[in-house]
Enzyme design. Structure first.
Site, short mmCIF file in Angstrom:
data_model
loop_
_atom_site.label_atom_id
_atom_site.label_comp_id
_atom_site.label_asym_id
_atom_site.label_seq_id
_atom_site.Cartn_x
_atom_site.Cartn_y
_atom_site.Cartn_z
N HIS A 101 -18.70 -42.18 -21.32
CA HIS A 101 -19.47 -40.95 -21.08
C HIS A 101 -19.46 -40.10 -22.34
O HIS A 101 -18.62 -40.28 -23.22
CB HIS A 101 -18.87 -40.15 -19.92
CG HIS A 101 -17.48 -39.66 -20.20
ND1 HIS A 101 -16.38 -40.47 -20.17
CD2 HIS A 101 -17.02 -38.43 -20.56
CE1 HIS A 101 -15.30 -39.79 -20.48
NE2 HIS A 101 -15.66 -38.53 -20.73
N ASP A 103 -19.12 -36.03 -23.11
CA ASP A 103 -18.61 -34.96 -22.27
C ASP A 103 -19.68 -33.96 -21.82
O ASP A 103 -20.47 -33.48 -22.63
CB ASP A 103 -17.48 -34.22 -22.99
CG ASP A 103 -16.20 -35.05 -22.96
OD1 ASP A 103 -15.99 -35.78 -21.98
OD2 ASP A 103 -15.43 -34.97 -23.94
N HIS A 256 -17.53 -41.94 -25.24
CA HIS A 256 -16.15 -42.41 -25.35
C HIS A 256 -15.62 -42.84 -23.99
O HIS A 256 -16.20 -42.50 -22.95
CB HIS A 256 -15.25 -41.31 -25.93
CG HIS A 256 -15.22 -40.06 -25.11
ND1 HIS A 256 -16.18 -39.08 -25.23
CD2 HIS A 256 -14.39 -39.65 -24.11
CE1 HIS A 256 -15.92 -38.12 -24.37
NE2 HIS A 256 -14.85 -38.44 -23.66
N ARG A 271 -6.57 -31.14 -23.88
CA ARG A 271 -7.98 -31.21 -24.28
C ARG A 271 -8.58 -29.83 -24.40
O ARG A 271 -8.41 -28.99 -23.50
CB ARG A 271 -8.76 -32.04 -23.26
CG ARG A 271 -10.27 -32.01 -23.56
CD ARG A 271 -11.08 -32.92 -22.70
NE ARG A 271 -12.32 -32.25 -22.35
CZ ARG A 271 -13.30 -32.79 -21.67
NH1 ARG A 271 -13.20 -34.04 -21.26
NH2 ARG A 271 -14.37 -32.10 -21.38
C1 SIN Z 1 -11.86 -37.54 -21.87
O1 SIN Z 1 -12.82 -38.17 -21.51
O2 SIN Z 1 -11.92 -36.36 -22.20
C2 SIN Z 1 -10.52 -38.23 -21.95
C3 SIN Z 1 -10.34 -39.03 -23.18
C4 SIN Z 1 -8.94 -39.57 -23.30
O3 SIN Z 1 -8.04 -39.14 -22.57
O4 SIN Z 1 -8.74 -40.45 -24.14
#
Ligand code: SIN
Length: 281
Positions: A101, A103, A256, A271
């Site tokens: 996806h 974000d 990602h 995050r």
């Molecule tokens: C996310 O999609 O924000 C998580 C990415 C991760 O934890 O590697």
């Protein structure tokens, strides 16, 4: 153009660079920041190892790239609500962000970028894979580019498209804003990056439901093709973390997924979402 204040080491042929020679806990002068920003645009994801940052320092660095944005579905840290914790415990099987996806592509103006700061990592595994959506676009035939250049698609937050998040939200006491869980936006499937002027195939596989003005059934064959096309190994890199690694990626030209190859171990990452992105066009 060369980098004068940074050591920039590409991670793969397609994208990504590890940056050495900089301590992000110290104030960054304009030249150092300009070079970091240039590397961010050139490599789509930049990685700094062995940093020692508290949440205030993480936020200060993120703010150099844009305003901080709240992730709608998970409550942030009490003292720092713009930061939320991605945590997988040894007894859990599903992970957050475990399917491809980009974000918050379901919002009208999706974020500029996402910053992860590793707090605790498993002894092995727990990497993030990314794919370069400029390369995915460039590799298409002229005929397919012409077709897609005119098309728009729906990007949805609905949990049925986002299994990992659904699992996390079902168990977490931090799930919030469930009323936004059906939020969706229509965006061009090919977007032009506002800073680089390059075109990217805007695939956010876990959010993309259908082409606008088409049914899901009609859209599926081409969307499935594009989902597979966009994640060819030649377009990707993987970010490897240890505690103190900071990764920052450009959401406008990448997607990602968090790998889930460390069952029985704990992974904790903070995050920050960097807002102020353009409406894709
Ligand atoms: C996310 O999609 O924000 C998580 C990415 C991760 O934890 O590697």
């Amino acid at each position: 153009m060369e980098y004068e204040t940074l050591e920039v080491n590409p991670i793969s042929g397609a994208m990504g660079a590890e940056i050495a020679g900089i301590d992000l806990a110290q104030p960054l002068d304009n030249q150092a920041f300009d070079e970091i920003h240039r590397a961010f645009l050139e490599f789509q994801v930049i990685v700094f190892h062995d940093q020692k940052l508290d949440p205030v320092q993480c936020k200060a660095f993120a703010r150099r790239f844009g305003r901080l944005e709240f992730y709608p579905f998970v409550k942030g840290l009490d003292e720092h609500p713009e930061i939320f914790e991605i945590r997988k415990e040894p007894d859990e099987k599903k992970n957050f962000g475990g399917s491809w996806h980009s974000d918050m592509s379901f919002t009208e103006a999706p974020p500029v970028g996402t910053m992860l700061y590793a707090i605790e990592m498993p002894p092995k595994g727990g990497d993030t894979m990314l794919t370069n959506l400029y390369e995915a676009y460039d590799a298409l035939s002229d005929g397919m580019k012409d077709l897609l250049d005119k098309m728009t698609a729906e990007y949805s937050a609905a949990l049925k498209h986002s299994g990992g998040r659904a699992a996390v939200m079902n168990r977490t006491p931090f799930a919030i804003n469930l009323d936004r869980a059906e939020e969706a936006s229509i965006h061009p499937i090919v977007r032009t990056h506002p800073d680089t002027g390059r075109k990217a195939l805007y695939i956010s596989a876990g959010h993309l439901t259908r082409f606008a003005d088409m049914t899901e059934e009609e859209s599926k064959p081409l969307l499935d093709y594009l989902r597979d096309h966009a994640v060819q190994p030649d377009f990707t890199c993987r970010v490897r973390y240890r505690a103190g690694t900071l990764a920052l990626w450009d959401n406008r030209c990448t997607q990602h997924r968090a790998l889930n190859d460390y069952h029985g171990e704990r992974r904790v990452i903070h995050r920050i979402t960097i807002g102020g992105g353009d409406r894709p066009n």
